[in-house]
Every structure is written in C-alpha cells, then in structure tokens.
Design an enzyme around this catalytic site. Structure first.
Site, PDB file in Angstrom:
ATOM      1  N   SER A   1      38.296  49.281  24.536  1.00 29.80           N
ATOM      2  CA  SER A   1      38.260  49.647  25.975  1.00 29.80           C
ATOM      3  C   SER A   1      39.089  48.557  26.676  1.00 29.80           C
ATOM      4  O   SER A   1      39.373  47.645  26.062  1.00 29.80           O
ATOM      5  CB  SER A   1      36.839  49.537  26.446  1.00 29.80           C
ATOM      6  OG  SER A   1      36.501  48.195  26.527  1.00 29.80           O
ATOM      7  N   ASP A   2      39.393  49.092  27.971  1.00 29.68           N
ATOM      8  CA  ASP A   2      40.136  47.882  28.674  1.00 29.68           C
ATOM      9  C   ASP A   2      38.854  47.144  28.911  1.00 29.68           C
ATOM     10  O   ASP A   2      37.748  47.392  28.974  1.00 29.68           O
ATOM     11  CB  ASP A   2      41.125  48.361  29.673  1.00 29.68           C
ATOM     12  CG  ASP A   2      41.996  47.279  30.348  1.00 29.68           C
ATOM     13  OD1 ASP A   2      41.753  46.402  30.089  1.00 29.68           O
ATOM     14  OD2 ASP A   2      43.096  47.529  30.911  1.00 29.68           O
ATOM     15  N   TRP A   3      39.306  45.971  30.143  1.00 30.14           N
ATOM     16  CA  TRP A   3      38.412  45.189  30.201  1.00 30.14           C
ATOM     17  C   TRP A   3      37.251  45.527  31.107  1.00 30.14           C
ATOM     18  O   TRP A   3      37.478  46.299  32.349  1.00 30.14           O
ATOM     19  CB  TRP A   3      38.832  43.851  31.211  1.00 30.14           C
ATOM     20  CG  TRP A   3      38.348  43.048  31.739  1.00 30.14           C
ATOM     21  CD1 TRP A   3      37.241  42.722  32.741  1.00 30.14           C
ATOM     22  CD2 TRP A   3      38.400  41.444  31.200  1.00 30.14           C
ATOM     23  NE1 TRP A   3      36.881  41.653  32.928  1.00 30.14           N
ATOM     24  CE2 TRP A   3      37.291  40.697  32.041  1.00 30.14           C
ATOM     25  CE3 TRP A   3      39.024  40.910  30.255  1.00 30.14           C
ATOM     26  CZ2 TRP A   3      37.228  39.264  32.004  1.00 30.14           C
ATOM     27  CZ3 TRP A   3      39.033  39.386  29.968  1.00 30.14           C
ATOM     28  CH2 TRP A   3      38.150  38.611  30.888  1.00 30.14           C
ATOM     29  N   ASN A   4      35.988  45.803  30.699  1.00 31.11           N
ATOM     30  CA  ASN A   4      34.872  46.405  31.292  1.00 31.11           C
ATOM     31  C   ASN A   4      35.167  47.774  31.714  1.00 31.11           C
ATOM     32  O   ASN A   4      34.356  48.335  32.581  1.00 31.11           O
ATOM     33  CB  ASN A   4      34.648  45.524  32.603  1.00 31.11           C
ATOM     34  CG  ASN A   4      33.107  46.013  33.120  1.00 31.11           C
ATOM     35  OD1 ASN A   4      32.187  46.210  32.385  1.00 31.11           O
ATOM     36  ND2 ASN A   4      32.818  45.770  34.464  1.00 31.11           N
ATOM     37  N   SER A   5      36.003  48.655  31.179  1.00 28.75           N
ATOM     38  CA  SER A   5      36.354  50.008  31.634  1.00 28.75           C
ATOM     39  C   SER A   5      35.052  50.727  31.061  1.00 28.75           C
ATOM     40  O   SER A   5      34.894  51.982  31.643  1.00 28.75           O
ATOM     41  CB  SER A   5      37.686  50.464  31.163  1.00 28.75           C
ATOM     42  OG  SER A   5      37.636  50.540  29.449  1.00 28.75           O
TER      43      SER A   5
END
Ligand code: NOJ
Length: 738
Positions: A281-285
């Site tokens: 995932s992207d950062w905390n997505s």
C-alpha cells in the site's frame, strides 16, 4: 589422517547443502523458490505470517522488539549499512525462523548521485540513458543496504497544478510506458539476486494523477476507457518489464479507493496482466479507507484491502491489528494470508536475502558518487534541457565576453536542483549554475552575480543591485523558478506563474536593454506569458541534479547543443488546464471564425508550448515521408520512413516523433497519439532516414464493450519534431475477408 580429511570434506558438503537448502542460494529456479516458500510457510504461525505483511518506517526500540516477535517483515527509510545490518541481525539471528527484512526506500532519481527529476529525464526522450541512470541509482542504493525502491513513479499527469507531475514522465501514455520499462529494467537488472540490483515498485496504482483540480490526494473520477487507455499503460509496461512489486495509491477511482480496488488490483493487474509480484500500500492508504468512508474501522479497512489484493501494509498499522482477528472470526480465510505472504517471500528469495541478508559496509567504496556515475548524470542533465526560445540566435553565448551578469534566486542555489525525493542527495554535491558558468567562461570574462530576490515573498531590496550589475554586462542570465519543495508530494499549486516577485525582477532587468536569457528551474510546466513574449532566449532546465550548473553552462555556451523535448504541454494560463495534446476532436472543434466552437473567448486554445516541443541550435527539416503500403491487413505491419536533414552548421540531436490518428472509429479517438520516437544525432548537412514499424495492435483502443480491438478504417500517420509541426500521410487497415 586421510579418513579425517574425508570426514571433514563430507561434513563440509553436508553443511553446505543444508545451509543452501535452509537459507537459499543465488539464482534459485522458480520451483526451488516455491518449495522453500511453502516449507517456510508451513512453519509459520498466523502472527508470523501477518508480520511479513507489515512495514514500518524508521527505527525505534518498539520496532526492534516487534522484529524479535516476528511482527515486522519490512522497513522503509532505513539507510546505510550499519543501521540496515543492525536491524537485519535482529530478524535473522533473534527470531525463530530468521526470515530477513526487506528494506525499501524512495530511490526516485538517484540515490546519492542525483539525476534530473523524472519529468526532466522524460524530456531527454532517451530511454537507454534513463535505464542507465536507474541502474546507477540501484547500485548506489544497494551498496548502502536498500533492497527495494518505491519507483518508478509512472503516473500520467495532465494537470500541472498537481505537484507530483515532477515525479513522473508527463502526460503521454506511450512515452510514459517507454520510460517505465527503461526504469524497471535499470533498477532490477538481469538478475535480482545480483547484489547491485534492487526490486522496482511502479506506483501509484492507479490514476493518482487524475486528481480533481490538480489537488494532491483528491478524488479521481474517470471512465474505464480513460483508465485503460491513459493511466494503465505505463503500469502494464512496467509489469511487462518484470517489475516485482506495485504500490497501491491513495486516491479513489470513481468511487472505489485504489487500495481497496478489486478491479484494478486483482482483475486487471493479476488477472489480465498475469502480475505475480506483491502489492504494497502507499503510506497508510489502507488506514485511510476509513477517511474515504468505505470502511467503518481498521478491521473493515484491513478486510477490504486484503480482499482487493494489497499484500503489505505500509505504515498503516491496520494489518497488524486486524488480520488475525479477521481470520479467527472466519471473515477471511488463512489461505488469503498465505497467498500474500507467499508473494512477499518469493521476492525475499529472488533478491537473495536469505543467502546474503547483510550488506558489506565496504561495498559503498568506489560506488557512491563514482566518476562514471557523475558522467552519466551530466549526460542525462544535458539531454533533459529543453530550449524553449532562441530569438536572433542569442544562444549559444561566446565564452570570452568581457562581462556576464548572473542573476536570480536560483542562480547560486544548491537545494533546488536536487528536486523532490532526493534520497541521499546532498546540496554540497550540487554544481549551481553560477559555478558552472564561472568554470566555463574565459579567464578574462567577469562574472557578476546578484540574487535579486527570493523565490517566494515580496522583498524588493535586491532588485536595484541586479539592475546595476546587469548594466555592466554584455548579457544577463536570469535563473528563476520554483523551490524543490514546490513540486512533489503535497505540493499542488493553484497558480502556475513564477512565485513571488520573480517576474518583476525579470522585467526590471529586461528594461536595462541588455540581452536577457532566462533559465527556468521548476518541477512542472509553468504559465509565464510575459517572459515568453518578451525575453529572447529561454531554457527549461527543470531540476537537473548534481550536474545542474555544468549541464546548463554546456548548453548556454554551446559545448552541448540542446535536444530535449517537452514531455508535457505548457499552458498559457492556468485557466487552460487540463490541456494535453492527445485530446478529442469534439463535435465542434476549434474554428476561430465561428463562435460556437470549442474555445475560450479570452485566450487562444493553443498551448504556450506543445507536447514534444524543443528547439536546437541547428534546424531540422522533415521530408519524403513514405509508407510501405497505403493499405494493410490486420495481420500486416506498416513501415513508416522519413528523411530528417540537419540544415544548420552544428551537430544536433533531434527527437523524431510519430503520431497516428484513427479518423473514424466506433468510439471517439484522440486527434493524435504518440506511437513511436527516436532521438538521433545528425551532423551538419547530413540527412538521416528514420524508420518506424507500426503493428495494428498499436492502433487499437477499447470499444463499447471494453474489449481492446483494432478497427479497420483510415488512419493518419504524422511525423515531426513536436506534436504540432508534422508531415503526414494516410493509410487504411482493410477489413479482413473472413
Ligand atoms: C508516500 C508517497 O505517496 C509514496 O510515493 C512514497 O513512496 C511513500 N510515501 C514512501 O515514502
């Protein structure tokens, strides 16, 4: 004695076989990897499996304890052999199974040797050199413990307000695909187990660049056709080139967030394209699925992300807290967890991490900022520069003028050329423009310098000094633009002009009557109509990296003839945005004599500078466009040839571009689509024959049923040095007889 030697030998062989079996070896076959992964998996508890799906940033005592407990499988933002080895030792030596960590970093346009920002690299239209730069970045990064880069960023961007336009290859799916492929090959090399290659991670899957209003993280609402024809192709090319991981994006795509999107992550990526790597995932997505409003809490977020196909949770803290409960409550099958973990472990094996978990601290020697790396950085920086205007051949300048004024907030700046995501880049490594110029001119040339103003803010105190030194010079070089942090993530702009009072500075200096050359440094297309109309020479230099000043000086003083071309359209005003060359014709295409046609009443519809545009110190002429046949069948190919002649007195590079237009189809088609290009060097008076081969599948599109097809009918084929000035002819794809 003999018996003892024999025993030692046998013991050594057994130890070697066992350790190879347990800890992996280089160049394992797929089936060997499969066997090892399954064996390992069979020994893992559910918690240990989930740990492999968890990634955290930076380090802390808490994380170290979590590694010991098998709760973390990956880190980002760990740089340097000492720290990487320290953490790796915990994973390998202090856990039950000794599974190595995988360290990811944003190695976007160089690690320590910083290359031009990706948008600039695309302006070189030189995929071979871009591939080389990526392989250098990989080598430097790997030598300091990085296994995995969150790159290439392959988002198509049609809106220059979006700051992340700087990180990608611009507006065109074909150019974007070529660059995506080059970078994946550059990073990953032939063999991931090679200690100097790293795993690529094309991002941000997908359509992140379609953010409404160009505002970062904003809603994306696009048709499936636009998704497939514009935003997906560079990802498909990256996957085709062997990318082993993909990053799911922050944005939603027409109602479904990208990190919970089964259509894109599973049906298209794995189903249609056969991607067998892993998705991070992207950062905390994953956590942000709650803010998107499609998950009530982290449990639902974890459920949706896993179900859609996200294998690793970057900094979301969602998988760690939700997955075991979801399995225990039978909301998800453990087999889904096993699949995700298998995908991750396979790459840990492919990277050779089980066999070589540690990095030798000595291996950075002769790697970081190596001479050859700097040399490639110079070549790429020169090739990325785009000459936008050169009236009365003001450029190139003579090296022996008696005085040159170098003015502007970015003229002596060592930060901006690093651009955003400069990884381990250091401002001390940067050659600023002023230094590049000083090194270039004759010993009798006086180089006068004044900053004039800052990039931002309204302090006018320095303008008078700038005027004063300009008056003493034969020519003025003004370096203006944006700071590095004005593009990149979370750096969208509502205006596209030069920030602060920079235009005022340019106007004040221009008023002195001394000839002015503007050098632009920026991470996006700017709208600078006054400068374009008045200043006789303009160079677009983007953010060029460590060799910035040398490359710009080479171009200004004629040691290098610029040949870069814009990978993105430059608007006249922010009001024209989004503006891109491959637009549709509409039912009422622009006709300036007819009011009721598609246009603005207060601004021309044409861009300031079109896609593919860029000048040279020489002139190229296109003639004798030929095709091998006016009619081809769906199984034939079309050979397109053109002659390009250098009419000037200098050797120069030209990017020969080929566009097509499907004239009548069952769905509307863009007025032009880039389908091929080639950067070539041509000597004065030399004529080069350039040949392209087009296959019918390159001429296809998604029909009403969303099937990719090539329809018979008439096409235009156009060739030239930019997307507007083209020579053209037509051909037809015949209906097949059966
Ligand atoms: C967020 C960015 O969107 C992404 O591009 C980057 O790779 C990660 N942060 C990690 O730094």
């Amino acid at each position: 004695m003999m018996i003892r030697i024999r025993l030692i030998l046998i013991a050594t062989i057994i130890a070697f076989v066992i350790s190879n079996y347990l800890f992996g070896q280089q160049n394992l076959t797929n089936s060997q990897i499969e066997e090892k992964v399954n064996l390992l998996l069979s020994e893992m508890t559910l918690e240990e499996k989930i740990g492999q799906m968890v990634q955290y940033s930076g380090t802390s005592p808490k994380y170290e304890q979590m590694i010991r407990e098998g709760k973390i499988g990956s880190f980002l933002n760990i740089r340097g052999a000492t720290e990487a080895n320290r953490l790796q030792r915990i994973a390998v030596e202090e856990t039950k199974l000794g599974i190595p960590l995988i360290f990811g970093n944003d190695v976007i346009h160089g690690y320590r040797t910083i290359f031009p920002i990706p948008l600039a690299e695309a302006a070189s239209w030189d995929p071979d050199l871009v591939e080389k730069a990526a392989s250098i970045a990989a080598k430097e990064a790997a030598s300091e413990g990085t296994h995995w880069t969150f790159a290439p960023m392959v988002d198509i961007a049609r809106d220059p307000r979006w700051g992340r336009i700087a990180e990608g290859s611009g507006e065109d799916p074909y150019l974007g695909s070529v660059m995506a492929r080059a970078k994946v090959i550059g990073f990953q090399g032939d063999e991931l187990a090679d200690p100097f290659t790293i795993l690529a991670c094309p991002k941000h899957f997908v359509a992140y660049g379609g953010a409404e209003g160009g505002k970062d993280y904003n809603t994306v609402d696009i048709s499936e056709r636009t998704l497939r024809e514009i935003y997906l192709p560079p990802f498909k090319a990256a996957v085709g080139a062997g990318a082993g991981s993909i990053m799911s994006a922050f944005n939603e795509i027409s109602g479904i967030p990208a990190s919970a999107n089964e259509l894109t992550l599973t049906d298209i990526l794995r189903g249609e394209w056969g991607f067998n790597g892993f998705v991070v995932s992207d950062w905390n997505s994953i956590g942000e699925l709650v803010s998107h409003g499609i998950a009530a809490d982290p449990y639902e977020a974890g459920y949706k992300a896993l179900k859609a196909g996200v294998d690793m949770d970057m900094m979301g803290n969602v998988y760690l807290i939700s997955l075991s409960e979801l399995v225990n409550e039978e909301e998800i099958h453990e087999e889904s967890i096993n699949d995700a973990v298998r995908r991750i472990l396979r790459y840990k094996y492919r990277l050779g991490l089980f066999e070589h978990p540690y990095i030798n601290p000595d291996c950075t020697k002769d790697v970081i900022l190596n001479e050859k790396h700097l040399d490639t950085a110079l070549k790429l920086a020169r090739e990325s520069i785009v000459l936008l205007k050169n009236e009365k051949k003001i450029l190139p300048l003579k090296k022996d003028l008696n005085a040159i004024a170098v003015i502007g907030p970015l003229a002596n700046d060592r930060e901006a050329p690093l651009g955003s995501w400069a990884c381990e880049g250091k401002s001390k490594d940067i050659i600023p423009v002023l230094e590049g110029i000083k090194n270039k001119v004759s010993s009798k040339t006086k180089v006068l310098y004044a900053k004039g103003c800052k990039v931002e803010g309204g302090n006018r105190k320095g303008i008078q000094k700038a005027i004063k030194i300009a008056k003493k010079a034969k020519v003025v070089i003004i370096v203006v633009g944006e700071n590095a942090d004005m593009s990149g993530e979370a750096a969208s702009r509502a205006f596209l002009d030069l920030p602060g009072i920079q235009v005022e500075l340019v106007k004040a200096v221009y008023k002195t009557g001394i000839p002015v050359v503007v050098v632009l440094m920026n991470g996006r297309p700017l709208a600078i109509p006054w400068i374009v109309e008045n200043v006789p020479a303009i160079l677009e230099s983007w953010f060029l990296g460590v060799q910035c000043g040398n490359a710009i000086a080479d171009v200004l003083f004629g040691d290098y003839n610029p040949g870069g071309k814009l990978p993105v359209t430059f608007p006249r005003s922010v009001g024209q945005v989004p503006i891109y060359y491959n637009h549709k014709n509409t039912g009422r295409p622009l006709n300036k004599f007819s009011k009721y046609t598609s246009k603005y009443i207060d601004l021309p519809s044409s861009p300031q500078f079109p896609f593919g545009y860029g000048l040279s110190y020489t002139k190229f002429n296109y003639s004798n466009l030929r095709i091998n046949s006016g009619k081809i069948s769906l199984s034939d190919s079309l050979v397109v040839e053109v002659e390009v002649k250098n009419h000037g007195d200098r050797t120069g590079d030209e990017v020969v571009q080929l566009y097509i237009h499907d004239l009548v189809a069952s769905v509307t088609r863009p007025v032009k689509e880039l389908k091929g290009f080639l950067r070539i060097t041509i000597a004065p008076n030399e004529k080069r024959n350039v040949k392209f081969v087009l296959y019918p599948e390159q001429l296809g599109f998604y029909n009403c049923e969303m099937e990719y097809i090539t329809e018979p009918g008439k096409f235009e084929v156009m060739v030239g040095g930019n997307s507007v000035d083209l020579v053209k002819t037509t051909f037809e794809i015949e209906q097949s007889s059966n």
